[in-house]
Design a protein around this motif. Structure first.
Motif, PDB file in Angstrom:
ATOM      1  N   LYS A  54       0.805  -1.224   0.000  1.00 14.16           N
ATOM      2  CA  LYS A  54       0.000   0.000   0.000  1.00 14.16           C
ATOM      3  C   LYS A  54       0.838   1.274   0.000  1.00 14.16           C
ATOM      4  N   PRO A  55       1.898   1.383   0.794  1.00 17.84           N
ATOM      5  CA  PRO A  55       2.662   2.636   0.807  1.00 17.84           C
ATOM      6  C   PRO A  55       3.295   3.002  -0.537  1.00 17.84           C
ATOM      7  N   ILE A  56       3.594   2.018  -1.376  1.00 23.38           N
ATOM      8  CA  ILE A  56       4.218   2.348  -2.657  1.00 23.38           C
ATOM      9  C   ILE A  56       3.212   2.415  -3.806  1.00 23.38           C
ATOM     10  N   ALA A  57       1.918   2.228  -3.512  1.00 25.53           N
ATOM     11  CA  ALA A  57       0.890   2.280  -4.556  1.00 25.53           C
ATOM     12  C   ALA A  57       0.859   3.649  -5.224  1.00 25.53           C
ATOM     13  N   PHE A  58       1.012   4.733  -4.438  1.00 25.42           N
ATOM     14  CA  PHE A  58       1.005   6.076  -5.006  1.00 25.42           C
ATOM     15  C   PHE A  58       2.167   6.262  -5.980  1.00 25.42           C
ATOM     16  N   ILE A  59       3.332   5.764  -5.620  1.00 25.26           N
ATOM     17  CA  ILE A  59       4.508   5.899  -6.481  1.00 25.26           C
ATOM     18  C   ILE A  59       4.288   5.148  -7.797  1.00 25.26           C
ATOM     19  N   ILE A  60       3.706   3.963  -7.720  1.00 18.14           N
ATOM     20  CA  ILE A  60       3.438   3.166  -8.917  1.00 18.14           C
ATOM     21  C   ILE A  60       2.425   3.881  -9.815  1.00 18.14           C
ATOM     22  N   LEU A  61       1.333   4.385  -9.225  1.00 19.49           N
ATOM     23  CA  LEU A  61       0.313   5.095 -10.009  1.00 19.49           C
ATOM     24  C   LEU A  61       0.879   6.367 -10.641  1.00 19.49           C
ATOM     25  N   PHE A  62       1.696   7.103  -9.886  1.00 21.38           N
ATOM     26  CA  PHE A  62       2.322   8.310 -10.416  1.00 21.38           C
ATOM     27  C   PHE A  62       3.213   7.970 -11.618  1.00 21.38           C
ATOM     28  N   SER A  63       3.974   6.898 -11.509  1.00 20.56           N
ATOM     29  CA  SER A  63       4.848   6.468 -12.595  1.00 20.56           C
ATOM     30  C   SER A  63       4.044   6.097 -13.842  1.00 20.56           C
ATOM     31  N   ILE A  64       2.929   5.425 -13.654  1.00 20.83           N
ATOM     32  CA  ILE A  64       2.068   5.045 -14.782  1.00 20.83           C
ATOM     33  C   ILE A  64       1.527   6.283 -15.490  1.00 20.83           C
ATOM     34  N   VAL A  65       1.034   7.248 -14.717  1.00 17.41           N
ATOM     35  CA  VAL A  65       0.468   8.467 -15.302  1.00 17.41           C
ATOM     36  C   VAL A  65       1.540   9.257 -16.050  1.00 17.41           C
ATOM     37  N   VAL A  66       2.710   9.413 -15.452  1.00 18.32           N
ATOM     38  CA  VAL A  66       3.787  10.157 -16.104  1.00 18.32           C
ATOM     39  C   VAL A  66       4.171   9.489 -17.419  1.00 18.32           C
TER      40      VAL A  66
END
Length: 108
Positions: free
Chosen positions: A70-82
């Motif tokens: 869960k803590p790295i979910a934001f980083i993964i989603l941000f990477s996908i969007v970028v």
């Protein structure tokens, strides 16, 4: 602190838990390098299958593993969007100054 499970030790008696720590570290490093240099979809499927086998052998419950991610979910989603919006290539969807490209989706 109980909610932060990433990197937390889970007490179990399994084949993976009994391995020497150096073997586990080397295996993790080799797995990451393998993922880094793969470029095709079937190779990722093989990597996912290998990961599922190791998780099953470790006997760590799946919800415990998901809670740790869960803590790295934001980083993964941000990477996908970028990747979707900023990798140049063939545009699929375009709005205002943003465009989603085929290559961006592949990279994501």
């Amino acid at each position: 602190m109980r909610e932060i499970t990433i990197g937390q030790y889970y007490m179990a008696d399994s084949l993976i838990h009994r391995l020497d720590p150096r073997v586990k570290l080397a295996g993790t490093f080799a797995f990451m390098l393998t993922l880094l240099f793969q470029k095709n979809f079937p190779a990722y499927l093989v990597a996912i299958l290998a990961l599922v086998v190791v998780v099953k052998l470790s006997t760590v419950p799946f919800p415990f593993i998901v809670r740790g991610l869960k803590p790295i979910a934001f980083i993964i989603l941000f990477s996908i969007v970028v990747n979707m919006f900023f990798v140049p290539g063939e545009p699929l969807v375009k709005f205002w100054v943003f465009q989603v490209t085929r290559e961006g989706i592949v990279m994501a």
